[in-house]
Write an enzyme that holds these catalytic residues in place. Structure first.
Site, PDB file in Angstrom:
ATOM      1  N   ALA A  10      -5.022  39.021  36.071  1.00  6.83           N
ATOM      2  CA  ALA A  10      -6.437  38.849  35.767  1.00  6.83           C
ATOM      3  C   ALA A  10      -6.538  38.064  34.472  1.00  6.83           C
ATOM      4  O   ALA A  10      -5.604  38.058  33.661  1.00  6.83           O
ATOM      5  CB  ALA A  10      -7.090  40.217  35.615  1.00  6.83           C
ATOM      6  N   GLY A  49      -2.724  41.328  38.320  1.00  7.94           N
ATOM      7  CA  GLY A  49      -3.625  41.079  39.448  1.00  7.94           C
ATOM      8  C   GLY A  49      -3.037  40.071  40.440  1.00  7.94           C
ATOM      9  O   GLY A  49      -3.362  40.100  41.628  1.00  7.94           O
ATOM     10  N   GLU A  61      -0.925  42.064  42.622  1.00  5.97           N
ATOM     11  CA  GLU A  61      -1.818  42.872  43.475  1.00  5.97           C
ATOM     12  C   GLU A  61      -2.430  42.010  44.575  1.00  5.97           C
ATOM     13  O   GLU A  61      -2.598  42.468  45.713  1.00  5.97           O
ATOM     14  CB  GLU A  61      -2.906  43.526  42.611  1.00  5.97           C
ATOM     15  N   GLU A  94       0.608  45.172  32.956  1.00  3.33           N
ATOM     16  CA  GLU A  94      -0.630  45.650  32.315  1.00  3.33           C
ATOM     17  C   GLU A  94      -0.364  46.650  31.201  1.00  3.33           C
ATOM     18  O   GLU A  94      -1.107  46.725  30.229  1.00  3.33           O
ATOM     19  CB  GLU A  94      -1.541  46.313  33.370  1.00  3.33           C
TER      20      GLU A  94
HETATM   21  C1  HXC Z   1      -5.354  34.449  30.662  1.00  8.08           C
HETATM   22  C2  HXC Z   1      -3.265  33.532  30.636  1.00  8.08           C
HETATM   23  C3  HXC Z   1      -2.752  34.597  31.404  1.00  8.08           C
HETATM   24  C4  HXC Z   1      -3.669  35.618  31.806  1.00  8.08           C
HETATM   25  C5  HXC Z   1      -1.132  33.226  30.981  1.00  8.08           C
HETATM   26  N1  HXC Z   1      -2.226  32.703  30.400  1.00  8.08           N
HETATM   27  N2  HXC Z   1      -1.420  34.388  31.598  1.00  8.08           N
HETATM   28  N3  HXC Z   1      -4.547  33.466  30.262  1.00  8.08           N
HETATM   29  N4  HXC Z   1      -4.945  35.501  31.398  1.00  8.08           N
HETATM   30  N5  HXC Z   1      -3.285  36.662  32.548  1.00  8.08           N
HETATM   31  C6  HXC Z   1      -2.315  31.449  29.633  1.00  8.08           C
HETATM   32  C7  HXC Z   1      -1.661  31.575  28.280  1.00  8.08           C
HETATM   33  O1  HXC Z   1      -2.568  32.157  27.352  1.00  8.08           O
HETATM   34  C8  HXC Z   1      -1.387  30.116  27.955  1.00  8.08           C
HETATM   35  O2  HXC Z   1      -2.595  29.502  27.533  1.00  8.08           O
HETATM   36  C9  HXC Z   1      -1.022  29.532  29.313  1.00  8.08           C
HETATM   37  O3  HXC Z   1      -1.574  30.435  30.288  1.00  8.08           O
HETATM   38  C10 HXC Z   1       0.463  29.426  29.533  1.00  8.08           C
HETATM   39  O4  HXC Z   1       1.029  30.712  29.273  1.00  8.08           O
HETATM   40  P1  HXC Z   1       2.239  30.937  28.229  1.00  8.08           P
HETATM   41  O5  HXC Z   1       2.178  32.356  27.793  1.00  8.08           O
HETATM   42  O6  HXC Z   1       2.222  29.893  27.152  1.00  8.08           O
HETATM   43  O7  HXC Z   1       3.491  30.670  29.177  1.00  8.08           O
HETATM   44  P2  HXC Z   1       4.933  31.330  29.103  1.00  8.08           P
HETATM   45  O8  HXC Z   1       5.433  31.394  27.684  1.00  8.08           O
HETATM   46  O9  HXC Z   1       5.744  30.603  30.131  1.00  8.08           O
HETATM   47  O10 HXC Z   1       4.737  32.861  29.556  1.00  8.08           O
HETATM   48  C11 HXC Z   1       4.305  33.136  30.866  1.00  8.08           C
HETATM   49  C12 HXC Z   1       3.897  34.621  30.994  1.00  8.08           C
HETATM   50  C13 HXC Z   1       2.833  34.950  29.917  1.00  8.08           C
HETATM   51  C14 HXC Z   1       5.109  35.530  30.797  1.00  8.08           C
HETATM   52  C15 HXC Z   1       3.341  34.806  32.409  1.00  8.08           C
HETATM   53  O11 HXC Z   1       1.795  33.960  29.994  1.00  8.08           O
HETATM   54  C16 HXC Z   1       2.187  36.293  30.108  1.00  8.08           C
HETATM   55  O12 HXC Z   1       2.751  37.295  29.738  1.00  8.08           O
HETATM   56  N6  HXC Z   1       0.956  36.297  30.637  1.00  8.08           N
HETATM   57  C17 HXC Z   1       0.205  37.529  30.793  1.00  8.08           C
HETATM   58  C18 HXC Z   1       0.708  38.335  31.972  1.00  8.08           C
HETATM   59  C19 HXC Z   1      -0.066  39.634  32.110  1.00  8.08           C
HETATM   60  O13 HXC Z   1      -0.095  40.448  31.191  1.00  8.08           O
HETATM   61  N7  HXC Z   1      -0.706  39.813  33.281  1.00  8.08           N
HETATM   62  C20 HXC Z   1      -1.529  41.001  33.523  1.00  8.08           C
HETATM   63  C21 HXC Z   1      -2.953  40.723  33.147  1.00  8.08           C
HETATM   64  S1  HXC Z   1      -3.959  42.133  33.294  1.00  8.08           S
HETATM   65  P3  HXC Z   1      -2.638  28.581  26.216  1.00  8.08           P
HETATM   66  O14 HXC Z   1      -4.090  28.224  26.074  1.00  8.08           O
HETATM   67  O15 HXC Z   1      -2.068  29.404  25.109  1.00  8.08           O
HETATM   68  O16 HXC Z   1      -1.768  27.404  26.583  1.00  8.08           O
HETATM   69  C22 HXC Z   1      -4.253  42.252  34.921  1.00  8.08           C
HETATM   70  C23 HXC Z   1      -5.122  43.396  35.312  1.00  8.08           C
HETATM   71  C24 HXC Z   1      -5.271  43.481  36.789  1.00  8.08           C
HETATM   72  O17 HXC Z   1      -3.827  41.486  35.742  1.00  8.08           O
HETATM   73  C25 HXC Z   1      -6.508  44.215  37.103  1.00  8.08           C
HETATM   74  C26 HXC Z   1      -6.973  43.908  38.504  1.00  8.08           C
HETATM   75  C27 HXC Z   1      -7.233  42.486  38.828  1.00  8.08           C
END
Ligand code: HXC
Length: 256
Positions: free
Chosen positions: A64, A107, A110, A130
């Site tokens: 998400a 997400g 999911e 998460e």
């Molecule tokens: C918003 C995101 C994002 C996310 C990545 N980005 N994941 N933005 N929401 N979930 C953005 C980063 O901010 C970054 O933007 C760009 O995408 C590239 O990501 P990087 O982090 O620079 O890439 P990398 O170093 O290769 O790392 C990849 C990654 C990391 C390991 C996937 O991005 C990460 O940990 N993302 C979050 C994963 C996460 O926690 N997902 C769960 C979300 S909560 P900029 O502008 O800085 O370039 C969820 C709740 C579900 O899903 C509820 C139901 C739907």
């Protein structure tokens, strides 16, 4: 429409491609609206028999959109109840194949798990990170992952934020098939074409009956299966399938 989702129909397959490459296909609210609209439109369209959801080679979806949620209060989340609309994806009757490469997290994982089959590139990484954000999965992760891979492995993924490689996910039963990163989309389309050749009503009823296995007791599931099995004898495709077998020729299924 903001082009967060690209769609096309080819060989009876409706393809929805997540298209926010700069943020690894993070699932914003707008993207989810567009995705659900695309899936419901494929579900209504008689031309479409199978659906494929895919992302890019780098990311199916990294979860998400964290920016959308960071400042939300309980009341914002509760009143918007944005996750309830995911039920609309569960209710799609045509089979959905997720063609997954790269990050398939939160997400995103999911979303892949709501699909009926997952074709994964060897580079795919599945996870529910998460917990690192102070939350837990909210669109089915705790339920579907546990049903797919069992409690003890699901706990590690959900509580310790462990990622599963494509091969680990396959071994654990989360993935239908692992292929090379060059071939994940092509292989998903081959699988989709195989299903699209089959009688569409029986395919949809088969999806429904298998899905019920995760929801009903064994006795209720067996009874449900029996009833929908009998109902297929009301279709022309059943007559055609059995006649074609007797006449030793390929069947021509029309979804009637
Ligand atoms: C918003 C995101 C994002 C996310 C990545 N980005 N994941 N933005 N929401 N979930 C953005 C980063 O901010 C970054 O933007 C760009 O995408 C590239 O990501 P990087 O982090 O620079 O890439 P990398 O170093 O290769 O790392 C990849 C990654 C990391 C390991 C996937 O991005 C990460 O940990 N993302 C979050 C994963 C996460 O926690 N997902 C769960 C979300 S909560 P900029 O502008 O800085 O370039 C969820 C709740 C579900 O899903 C509820 C139901 C739907």
């Amino acid at each position: 429409m903001n082009n967060n989702i690209l769609t096309k129909i080819e060989d009876h397959i409706g393809v929805a491609t997540l298209n926010r490459p700069k943020v690894l296909n993070a699932l914003s609210s707008e993207l989810m609206d567009e995705l659900i609209e695309a899936l419901e439109s494929f579900d209504r369209d008689r031309e479409v028999r199978v659906i494929v959801i895919t992302g890019s080679e780098k990311a199916f979806a990294a979860g998400a959109d964290i920016g959308d949620m960071a400042e939300a209060s309980f009341l914002d989340m509760y009143e918007k109840n944005n996750l309830a609309r995911w039920l609309k994806i569960k209710n799609v009757r045509k089979p959905i194949i997720a063609a997954v490469s790269g990050f398939c997290l939160g997400g995103g994982c999911e979303l892949a798990m709501i699909c009926d089959m997952i074709v994964a590139s060897e580079s795919a990484k599945f996870g529910q990170p998460e917990i690192n954000l102070g939350i837990i999965p909210g669109a089915g992760g705790t339920q579907r992952l546990t049903r797919a891979i069992g409690k003890y492995r699901a706990m590690e993924v959900i509580l310790a934020g462990k990622f599963l490689s494509a091969h680990e996910a396959f071994e654990a039963g989360l993935v239908t098939r692992v292929v090379s990163k060059e071939r994940f989309y092509a292989e998903a389309m081959i699988l989709a074409r195989e299903i699209a050749k089959r009688p569409p009503i029986a395919v949809q009823i088969g999806k429904d009956a298998v899905s019920k296995a995760l929801e009903l007791s064994l006795n209720d599931g067996l009874e449900y299966e029996r009833r929908v099995f009998y109902s297929l004898f009301a279709t022309q495709d059943q007559k055609e399938g059995m006649k074609a077998f007797a006449e030793k020729r390929p069947a021509k299924f029309e979804g009637r």
